[in-house]
Design a protein around this motif. Structure first.
Motif, PDB file in Angstrom:
ATOM      1  N   THR A 137      80.384  44.688  89.952  1.00  0.00           N
ATOM      2  CA  THR A 137      79.419  43.818  90.620  1.00  0.00           C
ATOM      3  C   THR A 137      78.538  44.584  91.597  1.00  0.00           C
ATOM      4  N   ALA A 138      77.380  43.980  91.906  1.00  0.00           N
ATOM      5  CA  ALA A 138      76.439  44.583  92.848  1.00  0.00           C
ATOM      6  C   ALA A 138      77.068  44.730  94.233  1.00  0.00           C
ATOM      7  N   ARG A 139      77.848  43.741  94.657  1.00  0.00           N
ATOM      8  CA  ARG A 139      78.485  43.815  95.985  1.00  0.00           C
ATOM      9  C   ARG A 139      79.475  44.965  96.048  1.00  0.00           C
ATOM     10  N   THR A 140      80.251  45.167  94.984  1.00  0.00           N
ATOM     11  CA  THR A 140      81.215  46.268  94.965  1.00  0.00           C
ATOM     12  C   THR A 140      80.515  47.614  95.044  1.00  0.00           C
ATOM     13  N   ILE A 141      79.419  47.772  94.291  1.00  0.00           N
ATOM     14  CA  ILE A 141      78.667  49.027  94.321  1.00  0.00           C
ATOM     15  C   ILE A 141      78.030  49.233  95.689  1.00  0.00           C
ATOM     16  N   ALA A 142      77.471  48.165  96.271  1.00  0.00           N
ATOM     17  CA  ALA A 142      76.855  48.278  97.597  1.00  0.00           C
ATOM     18  C   ALA A 142      77.884  48.706  98.641  1.00  0.00           C
ATOM     19  N   ASP A 143      79.066  48.122  98.580  1.00  0.00           N
ATOM     20  CA  ASP A 143      80.129  48.481  99.531  1.00  0.00           C
ATOM     21  C   ASP A 143      80.535  49.942  99.362  1.00  0.00           C
ATOM     22  N   GLU A 144      80.630  50.395  98.098  1.00  0.00           N
ATOM     23  CA  GLU A 144      81.039  51.771  97.831  1.00  0.00           C
ATOM     24  C   GLU A 144      79.973  52.756  98.316  1.00  0.00           C
ATOM     25  N   LEU A 145      78.705  52.471  98.055  1.00  0.00           N
ATOM     26  CA  LEU A 145      77.632  53.368  98.490  1.00  0.00           C
ATOM     27  C   LEU A 145      77.508  53.385 100.015  1.00  0.00           C
ATOM     28  N   THR A 146      77.769  52.246 100.647  1.00  0.00           N
ATOM     29  CA  THR A 146      77.770  52.200 102.114  1.00  0.00           C
ATOM     30  C   THR A 146      78.924  53.019 102.671  1.00  0.00           C
ATOM     31  N   ARG A 147      80.080  52.907 102.044  1.00  0.00           N
ATOM     32  CA  ARG A 147      81.270  53.623 102.506  1.00  0.00           C
ATOM     33  C   ARG A 147      81.061  55.128 102.506  1.00  0.00           C
ATOM     34  N   ILE A 148      80.366  55.647 101.509  1.00  0.00           N
ATOM     35  CA  ILE A 148      80.189  57.096 101.418  1.00  0.00           C
ATOM     36  C   ILE A 148      78.904  57.566 102.099  1.00  0.00           C
ATOM     37  N   GLY A 149      78.211  56.640 102.790  1.00  0.00           N
ATOM     38  CA  GLY A 149      77.045  57.036 103.565  1.00  0.00           C
ATOM     39  C   GLY A 149      75.779  57.232 102.771  1.00  0.00           C
ATOM     40  N   ALA A 150      75.706  56.636 101.564  1.00  0.00           N
ATOM     41  CA  ALA A 150      74.511  56.774 100.731  1.00  0.00           C
ATOM     42  C   ALA A 150      73.569  55.590 100.870  1.00  0.00           C
ATOM     43  N   LEU A 151      74.039  54.500 101.456  1.00  0.00           N
ATOM     44  CA  LEU A 151      73.263  53.261 101.507  1.00  0.00           C
ATOM     45  C   LEU A 151      73.290  52.697 102.923  1.00  0.00           C
ATOM     46  N   THR A 152      72.129  52.190 103.374  1.00  0.00           N
ATOM     47  CA  THR A 152      72.072  51.517 104.662  1.00  0.00           C
ATOM     48  C   THR A 152      71.238  50.256 104.524  1.00  0.00           C
ATOM     49  N   GLN A 153      71.433  49.315 105.438  1.00  0.00           N
ATOM     50  CA  GLN A 153      70.675  48.065 105.417  1.00  0.00           C
ATOM     51  C   GLN A 153      69.642  48.085 106.526  1.00  0.00           C
ATOM     52  N   ASN A 154      68.385  47.857 106.182  1.00  0.00           N
ATOM     53  CA  ASN A 154      67.306  47.828 107.152  1.00  0.00           C
ATOM     54  C   ASN A 154      67.352  46.543 107.969  1.00  0.00           C
ATOM     55  N   THR A 155      66.571  46.491 109.055  1.00  0.00           N
ATOM     56  CA  THR A 155      66.562  45.307 109.919  1.00  0.00           C
ATOM     57  C   THR A 155      66.055  44.072 109.188  1.00  0.00           C
ATOM     58  N   ASP A 156      65.231  44.263 108.143  1.00  0.00           N
ATOM     59  CA  ASP A 156      64.727  43.114 107.383  1.00  0.00           C
ATOM     60  C   ASP A 156      65.675  42.699 106.257  1.00  0.00           C
ATOM     61  N   GLY A 157      66.836  43.367 106.177  1.00  0.00           N
ATOM     62  CA  GLY A 157      67.836  42.997 105.190  1.00  0.00           C
ATOM     63  C   GLY A 157      67.764  43.762 103.889  1.00  0.00           C
ATOM     64  N   THR A 158      66.700  44.548 103.684  1.00  0.00           N
ATOM     65  CA  THR A 158      66.597  45.328 102.446  1.00  0.00           C
ATOM     66  C   THR A 158      67.546  46.517 102.492  1.00  0.00           C
ATOM     67  N   LEU A 159      67.871  47.025 101.322  1.00  0.00           N
ATOM     68  CA  LEU A 159      68.802  48.140 101.192  1.00  0.00           C
ATOM     69  C   LEU A 159      68.028  49.428 100.932  1.00  0.00           C
ATOM     70  N   ARG A 160      68.422  50.498 101.615  1.00  0.00           N
ATOM     71  CA  ARG A 160      67.735  51.795 101.483  1.00  0.00           C
ATOM     72  C   ARG A 160      68.733  52.867 101.055  1.00  0.00           C
ATOM     73  N   LEU A 161      68.345  53.655 100.054  1.00  0.00           N
ATOM     74  CA  LEU A 161      69.154  54.792  99.627  1.00  0.00           C
ATOM     75  C   LEU A 161      68.849  55.961 100.552  1.00  0.00           C
ATOM     76  N   ILE A 162      69.836  56.441 101.289  1.00  0.00           N
ATOM     77  CA  ILE A 162      69.608  57.509 102.264  1.00  0.00           C
ATOM     78  C   ILE A 162      70.264  58.828 101.856  1.00  0.00           C
ATOM     79  N   ARG A 163      70.986  58.812 100.761  1.00  0.00           N
ATOM     80  CA  ARG A 163      71.576  60.046 100.248  1.00  0.00           C
ATOM     81  C   ARG A 163      71.542  59.994  98.731  1.00  0.00           C
ATOM     82  N   GLN A 164      70.836  60.955  98.125  1.00  0.00           N
ATOM     83  CA  GLN A 164      70.666  60.938  96.675  1.00  0.00           C
ATOM     84  C   GLN A 164      71.765  61.725  95.970  1.00  0.00           C
ATOM     85  N   ALA A 165      72.977  61.543  96.420  1.00  0.00           N
ATOM     86  CA  ALA A 165      74.119  62.202  95.791  1.00  0.00           C
ATOM     87  C   ALA A 165      75.365  61.421  96.149  1.00  0.00           C
TER      88      ALA A 165
END
Length: 276
Positions: A137-165
């Motif tokens: 699921t999208a939520r599981t992937i989002a949680d995993e990418l957040t856990r490893i520091g590849a994903l962050t949530q902007n103040t407007d709620g959008t998701l940003r990829l901050i690490r391309q690995a």
């Protein structure tokens, strides 16, 4: 033993020492390692050294490996091990990052990953995950990418990829799997080059190093090497993705040939050793 066999024996010890250190730190005894080694010998003899067009017999495997036929049979009947669920999640997360960095639907005009709403947008993170993660699921992937520091949530709620690995954190099964997989890939390349005499058929295998670097330069050089290596890998990722059927389903090989697929890529690693 002949000189070349003696050298190979010494080099095998060199290869195994860091791996033995990793196993011992995690409570894996020599007996458990020996069991895995016997299984590897049986698999290599039974699959990699099988005679073309002939079924490999227990007797021949026994002769090649030096193990008894009873032991060969026992090892062949062992169930497959591994943490399938964790590794499945790892592979899917890697594919999502790759899709986010190469698929034009999720890139801006400068070919940079777009910030994505989670769902109900065009494009959105849920669409990205559906395209590249399969049944996770999208939520599981989002949680995993957040856990490893590849994903962050902007103040407007959008998701940003901050690490391309996908950089695995902690002493996880996925991290250990990646370690073993990388060692196996490098060893396979070395074996191929040893067995191949035609220069054009050899696989790329290079390294560069100096053995008189002052310790004061390590931090600066390590940072530079990591930055340049990451940029190069991102460029290579873009090239390979254009030929991958998951990213480009319309990509086809020559017509009228049997459909085949392979895994290929380029690995870069940093090494450092104290010589003082």
């Amino acid at each position: 033993m002949p000189d070349n066999t003696t050298q190979l024996y010494q080099w095998t010890r060199l290869l195994l020492r860091p791996f033995a250190r990793i196993l011992l730190k995690r409570g894996i005894s020599y007996g458990e390692f020996a069991e895995a080694a016997k299984s590897a010998f049986v698999e290599a003899a039974g699959i990699d050294l099988a005679l073309p067009g002939r079924k490999q017999t227990t007797s021949r495997i026994s002769t090649i490996t030096g193990l008894s036929r009873k032991e060969v049979t026992r090892l062949q009947n062992l169930p497959e091990g591994g943490t399938i669920e964790a590794l499945h999640k790892l592979n899917r997360a890697v594919r999502v990052i790759s899709g986010w960095t190469t698929d034009s639907r999720f890139l801006d005009a400068d070919h940079k990953p777009l910030d994505l709403v989670f769902e109900k947008g065009n494009p959105c993170f849920t669409d990205l995950v559906k395209a590249y993660s399969g049944d996770i699921t999208a939520r599981t992937i989002a949680d995993e990418l957040t856990r490893i520091g590849a994903l962050t949530q902007n103040t407007d709620g959008t998701l940003r990829l901050i690490r391309q690995a996908y950089i695995i954190q902690g002493d996880s099964a996925a991290q250990l799997k990646l370690l073993c997989e990388s060692i196996a890939e490098l060893t396979n390349t070395i074996e191929h080059n040893l067995e191949t005499h035609e220069a054009k058929k050899k696989r790329f295998q290079r390294k560069v190093y100096y053995d008189n670097i002052p310790n004061e330069s390590l931090v600066e050089l390590k940072t530079v090497l990591e930055q340049k290596s990451q940029a190069h890998l991102e460029e290579i990722n873009g090239i390979l993705a254009k030929h991958d059927l998951d990213h480009n389903p319309k990509q086809h090989g020559p017509k009228n040939t049997e459909k085949k697929r392979c895994k290929m890529g380029l690995g870069i690693y940093y090494f450092e050793e104290d010589l003082s």
